[in-house]
Design a protein around this motif. Structure first.
Motif, PDB file in Angstrom:
ATOM      1  N   ARG A  17       0.834  -1.152  -0.147  1.00  9.56           N
ATOM      2  CA  ARG A  17       0.047   0.005   0.092  1.00  9.56           C
ATOM      3  C   ARG A  17       1.013   1.156   0.017  1.00  9.56           C
ATOM      4  NH1 ARG A  17      -2.969  -3.422   3.415  1.00  9.56           N
ATOM      5  NH2 ARG A  17      -5.213  -3.834   2.680  1.00  9.56           N
ATOM      6  N   PRO A  18       0.732   2.085  -0.758  1.00  6.05           N
ATOM      7  CA  PRO A  18       1.367   3.667  -0.751  1.00  6.05           C
ATOM      8  C   PRO A  18       1.398   4.156   0.442  1.00  6.05           C
ATOM      9  CG  PRO A  18      -0.634   3.662  -2.227  1.00  6.05           C
ATOM     10  CD  PRO A  18      -0.464   2.339  -1.613  1.00  6.05           C
ATOM     11  N   ARG A  19       2.535   4.658   0.884  1.00 11.18           N
ATOM     12  CA  ARG A  19       2.391   5.377   2.305  1.00 11.18           C
ATOM     13  C   ARG A  19       1.532   6.556   2.083  1.00 11.18           C
ATOM     14  NH1 ARG A  19       5.912   9.498   2.678  1.00 11.18           N
ATOM     15  NH2 ARG A  19       7.492   9.635   0.881  1.00 11.18           N
ATOM     16  N   PRO A  20       1.089   7.048   3.206  1.00  2.00           N
ATOM     17  CA  PRO A  20       0.186   8.490   3.035  1.00  2.00           C
ATOM     18  C   PRO A  20       1.345   9.465   2.933  1.00  2.00           C
ATOM     19  CG  PRO A  20       0.368   7.412   5.319  1.00  2.00           C
ATOM     20  CD  PRO A  20       0.972   6.599   4.520  1.00  2.00           C
ATOM     21  N   ARG A  21       0.865  10.386   2.312  1.00  3.65           N
ATOM     22  CA  ARG A  21       1.718  11.682   1.973  1.00  3.65           C
ATOM     23  C   ARG A  21       1.625  12.548   3.254  1.00  3.65           C
ATOM     24  NH1 ARG A  21       3.045  12.557  -3.251  1.00  3.65           N
ATOM     25  NH2 ARG A  21       3.176  14.844  -2.677  1.00  3.65           N
ATOM     26  N   ARG A  22       3.036  12.972   3.563  1.00  4.70           N
ATOM     27  CA  ARG A  22       3.122  13.874   4.784  1.00  4.70           C
ATOM     28  C   ARG A  22       2.615  15.487   4.618  1.00  4.70           C
ATOM     29  NH1 ARG A  22       9.178  13.104   6.752  1.00  4.70           N
ATOM     30  NH2 ARG A  22       9.202  14.843   5.373  1.00  4.70           N
ATOM     31  N   PRO A  24       0.468  17.669   1.382  1.00  2.00           N
ATOM     32  CA  PRO A  24      -0.385  17.658   0.178  1.00  2.00           C
ATOM     33  C   PRO A  24       0.433  18.270  -1.006  1.00  2.00           C
ATOM     34  CG  PRO A  24      -0.773  19.636   1.602  1.00  2.00           C
ATOM     35  CD  PRO A  24       0.165  19.029   2.253  1.00  2.00           C
ATOM     36  N   THR A  25      -0.266  17.711  -2.103  1.00  2.00           N
ATOM     37  CA  THR A  25       0.365  18.060  -3.348  1.00  2.00           C
ATOM     38  C   THR A  25      -0.061  19.477  -3.682  1.00  2.00           C
ATOM     39  OG1 THR A  25      -1.622  17.475  -4.480  1.00  2.00           O
ATOM     40  CG2 THR A  25       0.326  15.746  -4.511  1.00  2.00           C
ATOM     41  N   GLU A  48       9.075  14.571  -1.737  1.00  2.00           N
ATOM     42  CA  GLU A  48       8.480  15.488  -1.244  1.00  2.00           C
ATOM     43  C   GLU A  48       9.053  17.018  -0.709  1.00  2.00           C
ATOM     44  OE1 GLU A  48       5.496  14.456   1.910  1.00  2.00           O
ATOM     45  OE2 GLU A  48       4.839  12.616   0.522  1.00  2.00           O
TER      46      GLU A  48
END
Length: 140
Positions: A17-22, A24-25, A48
């Motif tokens: 599962r992709p790790r959650p982004r710290r 936002p884009t 990031e």
């Protein structure tokens, strides 16, 4: 011949599962510029890096006015990259802007300039003759 299900072929392999982004884009950024950012972060920076710097610079632009009015009065360690003031994050954004291809840099520069203008309009204490000079270095 019957076909085997993919889950039966994979067996007990863990599901990635992709790790959650710290962070936002960056909003309003075209896909080609986002792809150039990812490529640049893989080769020269860390994952990031641009989103982190943009998020902090955006937070400074839209945050409490006391952060802008007295940037030197707050707790500052003297290391621009530490993040106790915004100069390190703006310098990081400038490094990303210079490393990106021209078209992508132009698209990101529009978003960064709007934040620069907002910061300078809110804080009359920061001396800046032009947006083209590195005025953010005076924040450290």
């Amino acid at each position: 011949m019957s076909r085997r299900r993919p889950s039966a072929l994979r067996g007990d392999l863990p599901v990635r599962r992709p790790r959650p982004r710290r962070y936002p884009t960056i909003d309003r950024l075209p896909g080609s510029c986002a792809a150039d950012l990812r490529r640049l972060e893989r080769t020269r920076f860390w994952p990031e890096a641009a989103e982190e710097a943009f998020w902090h610079w955006n937070a400074l632009a839209h945050g409490p006015l006391r952060q802008l009015v007295d940037p030197l009065g707050g707790p500052c360690c003297g290391i621009p990259e530490c993040g106790c003031n915004g100069a390190g994050f703006r310098a990081q954004l400038e490094a990303v802007l210079h490393a990106l291809p021209k078209k992508s840099a132009r698209e990101l520069r529009v978003l960064v300039r709007t934040l620069d203008e907002k910061i300078l309009s809110r804080a009359a204490v920061i001396p800046a003759d032009s947006l083209d000079v590195p005025w953010w270095l005076g924040l450290s």
